[in-house]
Design an enzyme around this catalytic site. Structure first.
Site, short mmCIF file in Angstrom:
data_model
loop_
_atom_site.label_atom_id
_atom_site.label_comp_id
_atom_site.label_asym_id
_atom_site.label_seq_id
_atom_site.Cartn_x
_atom_site.Cartn_y
_atom_site.Cartn_z
N ASP A 47 30.07 72.52 27.79
CA ASP A 47 30.05 71.09 28.14
C ASP A 47 30.25 70.86 29.64
O ASP A 47 29.87 69.82 30.17
CB ASP A 47 31.05 70.27 27.31
CG ASP A 47 32.48 70.78 27.37
OD1 ASP A 47 32.67 72.00 27.33
OD2 ASP A 47 33.41 69.95 27.44
N HIS A 82 35.78 75.81 34.37
CA HIS A 82 35.69 76.92 33.41
C HIS A 82 34.27 76.94 32.86
O HIS A 82 33.49 76.02 33.13
CB HIS A 82 36.74 76.80 32.32
CG HIS A 82 36.60 75.60 31.43
ND1 HIS A 82 36.70 74.31 31.90
CD2 HIS A 82 36.34 75.48 30.09
CE1 HIS A 82 36.54 73.45 30.90
NE2 HIS A 82 36.31 74.13 29.79
#
Ligand SMILES: [Zn+2]
Ligand SMILES: [Zn+2]
Length: 329
Positions: A105, A101
């Site tokens: 991060d 996704h």
């Protein structure tokens, strides 16, 4: 004790303390012929010096496939080469990547992967697979680095001999088989997170490996594993969850998996090895990062690994490990 008794005694102790092979992180040379799972980054958005941003490599012979490219990915790949002997992770050999996704991060190492891979010798375009929005992210990163690309590829540029290595073929995917070559078939399945997200199953000649990415527990993950060799799954510590302010509870409940939920999921998914990752790190005696105000400035008394180990072991009877950066399974 006489010497023979000591030897017998030592042998018995050794036999009693033998740890199943699959639970021990191995140097690459120990199993160079089989598919390896290399944990390049086991962290979260927290800038933890012990846990790089989320990134996992599947290595089959001399081919490497990345899942996610969190911050630090290329330097961890180089560390896997130098410290663990995983030569397929030479930065110039990173040619195929899958992103679960588009949270930062998991993607803050994207420009590093594109450009450090290129300057390290990759001469062909990088192939990247992921959710809607990947094309736009890719175009904007390439646009942002336009001056670097032009400078390195002009008639005097130092990369002109491999002038295509900065290019990226981005592929926006849907669930199903999304990649296939002579060594691996990769199947994407929908997960449940704060945005469009996927987990990936890798089928190689000798292993089946499922990587969850960030997700609440889902039936799709259980189905994708279904007795797989390795399940790499995220987990949130219950101890931390209980100390979080109420406003964060709904986010974790909707989009992440607690250790309690992971225990129940793994019991149904039956992996031969569960690797826990995407964990917030604490070092005993050190006050956690400022934004974790839920911890009220209290220094952690135990490490993340100790807490996770205890929380999962009390709920799950299958084989599992708490992943650390640069572990190889
Ligand atoms: Zn994440
Ligand atoms: Zn996320």
């Amino acid at each position: 004790m006489r010497i023979t008794q000591i030897m017998r005694h030592s042998a018995l102790l050794l036999a009693l303390t033998v740890i199943p092979q699959q639970l021990v992180s191995q140097p690459a040379k120990e199993h160079a012929t089989r598919t390896m799972v290399v944990l390049l980054g086991t962290g979260t958005p927290v800038p933890d010096p012990d846990r790089s941003g989320p990134a996992t490599a599947i290595v089959i012979g001399d081919s490497a496939y990345l899942v996610d490219f969190g911050p630090g990915v290329v330097r961890r790949a180089q560390a896997a080469v130098l410290d663990r002997g995983v030569t397929a992770l030479e930065p110039g050999n990173l040619k195929v990547a899958f992103v679960t996704h588009l949270h930062s991060d998991h993607t803050a190492g994207y420009s590093d992967l594109i450009f450090t891979g290129w300057t390290s010798g990759r001469s062909t375009p990088l192939e990247v697979y992921g959710p809607t929005g990947l094309n736009s992210m890719t175009e904007h990163i390439l646009q942002a680095y336009r001056i670097d690309i032009e400078t390195r590829t002009n008639p005097e540029g130092n990369q002109r001999a491999i002038a295509d290595g900065w290019k990226v073929n981005a592929h926006e995917i849907k669930p199903g088989v999304i990649y296939k070559d002579a060594k691996v078939t990769v199947t994407a399945f929908a997960t449940r997170h704060a945005m469009e997200s996927y987990g990936y199953r890798f089928d190689t000649p000798d292993r089946s490996i499922v990587i969850s990415g960030d997700t609440a527990p889902t039936e799709e993950t259980i189905k994708a594993c279904n007795g797989c060799d390795v399940l790499v799954h995220e987990a949130q510590m219950l101890e931390l969850y209980e100390k979080m302010p109420e406003r964060l509870h709904s986010f974790v409940t909707k989009y992440h998996t607690t250790t309690e939920q992971l225990g129940a999921l793994a019991t149904k998914a039956r992996p031969k090895l569960l690797i826990v990752y995407h964990t917030i790190g604490f070092r005993p005696g050190i006050v956690p990062p400022k934004f974790l105000s839920s911890m009220n400035g209290v220094a952690a008394s135990r490490s993340t690994a100790e807490v996770l180990q205890e929380e999962i072991a009390s709920r799950y009877s299958g084989p599992f490990v708490i992943g650390r950066d640069l572990d190889v399974y």
